[in-house]
Scaffold this active site. Structure first.
Site, PDB file in Angstrom:
ATOM      1  N   TYR A 152       0.831  -1.203   0.000  1.00 41.75           N
ATOM      2  CA  TYR A 152       0.000   0.000   0.000  1.00 41.75           C
ATOM      3  C   TYR A 152       0.871   1.260   0.000  1.00 41.75           C
ATOM      4  O   TYR A 152       0.556   2.257  -0.649  1.00 41.75           O
ATOM      5  CB  TYR A 152      -0.960   0.008   1.194  1.00 41.75           C
ATOM      6  CG  TYR A 152      -1.698   1.318   1.325  1.00 41.75           C
ATOM      7  CD1 TYR A 152      -2.647   1.702   0.380  1.00 41.75           C
ATOM      8  CD2 TYR A 152      -1.414   2.207   2.361  1.00 41.75           C
ATOM      9  CE1 TYR A 152      -3.305   2.924   0.472  1.00 41.75           C
ATOM     10  CE2 TYR A 152      -2.055   3.428   2.463  1.00 41.75           C
ATOM     11  CZ  TYR A 152      -2.997   3.777   1.512  1.00 41.75           C
ATOM     12  OH  TYR A 152      -3.636   4.986   1.596  1.00 41.75           O
ATOM     13  N   ARG A 159       1.483   6.705  -6.851  1.00 41.44           N
ATOM     14  CA  ARG A 159       0.375   7.628  -7.125  1.00 41.44           C
ATOM     15  C   ARG A 159       0.829   9.070  -6.949  1.00 41.44           C
ATOM     16  O   ARG A 159       0.537   9.924  -7.786  1.00 41.44           O
ATOM     17  CB  ARG A 159      -0.791   7.315  -6.179  1.00 41.44           C
ATOM     18  CG  ARG A 159      -1.926   8.324  -6.233  1.00 41.44           C
ATOM     19  CD  ARG A 159      -3.142   7.891  -5.427  1.00 41.44           C
ATOM     20  NE  ARG A 159      -2.887   7.675  -4.011  1.00 41.44           N
ATOM     21  CZ  ARG A 159      -3.790   7.242  -3.140  1.00 41.44           C
ATOM     22  NH1 ARG A 159      -5.024   6.973  -3.555  1.00 41.44           N
ATOM     23  NH2 ARG A 159      -3.489   7.077  -1.869  1.00 41.44           N
ATOM     24  N   TYR A 211      -1.309  12.824   6.702  1.00 36.11           N
ATOM     25  CA  TYR A 211      -0.878  11.755   7.606  1.00 36.11           C
ATOM     26  C   TYR A 211       0.624  11.851   7.852  1.00 36.11           C
ATOM     27  O   TYR A 211       1.390  12.182   6.934  1.00 36.11           O
ATOM     28  CB  TYR A 211      -1.111  10.381   6.955  1.00 36.11           C
ATOM     29  CG  TYR A 211      -2.482   9.754   7.105  1.00 36.11           C
ATOM     30  CD1 TYR A 211      -3.435  10.239   8.000  1.00 36.11           C
ATOM     31  CD2 TYR A 211      -2.807   8.632   6.336  1.00 36.11           C
ATOM     32  CE1 TYR A 211      -4.678   9.619   8.103  1.00 36.11           C
ATOM     33  CE2 TYR A 211      -4.044   8.010   6.441  1.00 36.11           C
ATOM     34  CZ  TYR A 211      -4.985   8.512   7.331  1.00 36.11           C
ATOM     35  OH  TYR A 211      -6.198   7.901   7.435  1.00 36.11           O
ATOM     36  N   ARG A 224     -11.736  12.688   1.959  1.00 33.87           N
ATOM     37  CA  ARG A 224     -12.643  11.786   2.692  1.00 33.87           C
ATOM     38  C   ARG A 224     -13.984  11.627   2.000  1.00 33.87           C
ATOM     39  O   ARG A 224     -14.647  10.602   2.156  1.00 33.87           O
ATOM     40  CB  ARG A 224     -12.862  12.301   4.111  1.00 33.87           C
ATOM     41  CG  ARG A 224     -11.603  12.365   4.958  1.00 33.87           C
ATOM     42  CD  ARG A 224     -11.008  10.985   5.165  1.00 33.87           C
ATOM     43  NE  ARG A 224      -9.836  11.039   6.045  1.00 33.87           N
ATOM     44  CZ  ARG A 224      -9.035  10.010   6.253  1.00 33.87           C
ATOM     45  NH1 ARG A 224      -9.253   8.850   5.640  1.00 33.87           N
ATOM     46  NH2 ARG A 224      -8.005  10.130   7.059  1.00 33.87           N
ATOM     47  N   GLU A 332     -13.752  -2.020   6.292  1.00 30.92           N
ATOM     48  CA  GLU A 332     -13.757  -0.636   5.796  1.00 30.92           C
ATOM     49  C   GLU A 332     -15.075  -0.451   5.026  1.00 30.92           C
ATOM     50  O   GLU A 332     -15.561  -1.396   4.410  1.00 30.92           O
ATOM     51  CB  GLU A 332     -12.556  -0.435   4.875  1.00 30.92           C
ATOM     52  CG  GLU A 332     -12.383   0.974   4.376  1.00 30.92           C
ATOM     53  CD  GLU A 332     -11.081   1.126   3.562  1.00 30.92           C
ATOM     54  OE1 GLU A 332     -10.005   0.807   4.087  1.00 30.92           O
ATOM     55  OE2 GLU A 332     -11.192   1.551   2.400  1.00 30.92           O
TER      56      GLU A 332
HETATM   57  C1  3EB Z   1      -7.607   5.472   5.632  1.00 29.72           C
HETATM   58  O1  3EB Z   1      -8.519   6.164   6.069  1.00 29.72           O
HETATM   59  C2  3EB Z   1      -7.967   4.093   5.172  1.00 29.72           C
HETATM   60  O2  3EB Z   1      -5.142   5.548  -0.346  1.00 29.72           O
HETATM   61  O3  3EB Z   1      -6.785   5.954  -1.713  1.00 29.72           O
HETATM   62  C3  3EB Z   1      -9.157   4.609   2.462  1.00 29.72           C
HETATM   63  C4  3EB Z   1      -9.572   5.177   1.251  1.00 29.72           C
HETATM   64  C5  3EB Z   1      -7.815   4.359   2.650  1.00 29.72           C
HETATM   65  C6  3EB Z   1      -8.651   5.485   0.236  1.00 29.72           C
HETATM   66  C7  3EB Z   1      -6.345   5.595  -0.601  1.00 29.72           C
HETATM   67  C8  3EB Z   1      -6.903   4.665   1.646  1.00 29.72           C
HETATM   68  C9  3EB Z   1      -7.306   5.226   0.450  1.00 29.72           C
HETATM   69  O4  3EB Z   1      -6.426   5.858   5.614  1.00 29.72           O
HETATM   70  C10 3EB Z   1      -7.329   3.725   3.898  1.00 29.72           C
END
Ligand code: 3EB
Length: 340
Positions: A152, A159, A211, A224, A332
Site C-alpha cells: 500500500y 500515485r 498523515y 474523505r 472498511e
Molecule cells: C484510511 O482512512 C484508510 O489511499 O486511496 C481509504 C480510502 C484508505 C482510500 C487511498 C486509503 C485510500 O487511511 C485507507
C-alpha cells in the site's frame, strides 16, 4: 407536421432523466443493462477482475452479500466509448468514466501504479475532464511487504509521483477507495468531470494527505468525501472509511467496535457534507448504498446483523471479501448518495 404534444413529452422525459444515476438492479436484467447504450458502467464482483471493453467492470473482491443485484451507472446523454493506452473509457459531455487493469509485477507495484496514474492524467488532460471526482483502486496483497515497504505504501508513492502536486493540490483530491484483492492485476476505475466537486474532510480524522509518514512515505492523495453537482442532482461519494481517529487505528482486532467507529466517521462526514454542500441528509441510514469490505468472511453474519441494526433497511448493502490497507483493520466502508 410535428406533433407538439409528442415534442413536449420528449422534452419532459429528458428533463426528468438525471444526468448521471447509480442504481441497483436484479442480476437477471444484466444482459439488457449491458446492451443499453445509455449504460455508462456496470460494476460487478468476483474472485478475479477481468478486463472488458464494454461497460462492465469486474472487481476482484468476491461478494459475500448483495450479489443478487448489480450496480448500474446510467447517463442522460449516450456515452461514447474509446481507449487510450491501457484505459477503456466512456464519456458524455459532462463526465468521463474509465477503467484500467494492469498485471501486477510483484516487485514494482510503485511503477505500475505510477504508469496507471500517468495514463489517467494524460487522458484527463487530452479530453479536458481535468477534475477527478471518485476513484477506486484494487491491488493484490495490499499489506504484503516488498523491500521493507508494504505494498500500500509503494502504491501511495507511485500515485504521488504521477499526480500534479503543485500548490493547492490538497484542495482538489478525489474521494477514493484503496483495497486489497487476491487477484494478479491492479484494477483502477474512476469518474472524472469537466467541473470540480466540493471536497469534504472529516473533523475526527487527520486528512489522509496530511498523515505522518509512518503510513506512507508520500502522502495518500485522496479526500474523505466529495459532493458533486450533476445537472439538477447532487451526489455524495464517501471514500473508504475505517476505524481511524486522528491518524491512528482504533479498536485493533475488535470487529463490532471497528464497525461502530466506521459508521460514526461516516455520520460525521455526512454532517460535514451537509454543512458545506447543503445535501440535506444526516446520517448513514440516508445513503443510497454502501460497500463493506470485510477481511474475514466468517465475520459476515455478526457484521451484517449489527450493521442493519444501526442503519435500517433502506440502504443497499454489499459485503465484499477484501484485505484492508492496514493489517490491524478488519473492515472498511465506502458509500454514496444520489440526490432526488
Ligand atoms: C484510511 O482512512 C484508510 O489511499 O486511496 C481509504 C480510502 C484508505 C482510500 C487511498 C486509503 C485510500 O487511511 C485507507
Amino acid at each position: 407536421m410535428l406533433d407538439a404534444k409528442i415534442i413536449r413529452q420528449v422534452n419532459m422525459t429528458s428533463r426528468q432523466t438525471p444526468l448521471l444515476d447509480i442504481s441497483y438492479q436484479q442480476r437477471e436484467t444484466l444482459a439488457d443493462v449491458v446492451s443499453d447504450p445509455y449504460t455508462l458502467a456496470v460494476v460487478d464482483y468476483d474472485n478475479h477482475s477481468v478486463a472488458t471493453e464494454g461497460s462492465k467492470i469486474l472487481v476482484g473482491t468476491p461478494a459475500l452479500a448483495g450479489s443478487e443485484m448489480v450496480e448500474v451507472w446510467r447517463t442522460k446523454d449516450m456515452p461514447e466509448s474509446g481507449t487510450f493506452e491501457s484505459i477503456h473509457y466512456r464519456k458524455t459531455p459532462d463526465l468521463l468514466f474509465g477503467q484500467i487493469r494492469l498485471a501486477s509485477d510483484d516487485e514494482h507495484i510503485e511503477n505500475t501504479t505510477r504508469t496507471i496514474y500517468q495514463q489517467i492524467g494524460q487522458l484527463q488532460q487530452e479530453l479536458s475532464y481535468t477534475h477527478m471526482i471518485r476513484i477506486w483502486n484494487y491491488m493484490p496483497w495490499i499489506t504484503r511487504e516488498d523491500d521493507e515497504m508494504e505494498r500500500y505504501q509503494s502504491f501511495c508513492v507511485g500515485r504521488h509521483q504521477a499526480i500534479d502536486t503543485s500548490r493547492g493540490f490538497k484542495e482538489h483530491l478525489p474521494a477514493a477507495t484503496a483495497i486489497g484483492t487476491h487477484d494478479d492485476h491492479i484494477l483502477v476505475y474512476f469518474l472524472a468531470a469537466r467541473e470540480d466537486g466540493i471536497q469534504i474532510e472529516n473533523p475526527r480524522q487527520v486528512s489522509a494527505f496530511d498523515y505522518p509518514s509512518q503510513y506512507a512515505p508520500k502522502s495518500p492523495a485522496f479526500s474523505r468525501a466529495m459532493v458533486k453537482q450533476w445537472g439538477e442532482q447532487k451526489h455524495l461519494y464517501i471514500s473508504g472509511t475505517a476505524s481511524i481517529l486522528g491518524h491512528e487505528t482504533r479498536h485493533v482486532n475488535m470487529l463490532l467496535e471497528q464497525l461502530d467507529e466506521c459508521l460514526n466517521n461516516i455520520d460525521v462526514l455526512i454532517t460535514e457534507a451537509d454543512k458545506q454542500a447543503d445535501i440535506d441528509i444526516h446520517n448513514v441510514s440516508d445513503l443510497t448504498g454502501i460497500k463493506l469490505y470485510l477481511r474475514d468472511q466468517d465475520d459476515l453474519e455478526t457484521v451484517t446483523t449489527h450493521l442493519r441494526k444501526r442503519i435500517g433497511d433502506k440502504v443497499h448493502v454489499m459485503v465484499l471479501q477484501a484485505d484492508i490497507c492496514r493489517s490491524d483493520l478488519l473492515l472498511e466502508i465506502e458509500g454514496f448518495w444520489v440526490g432526488e
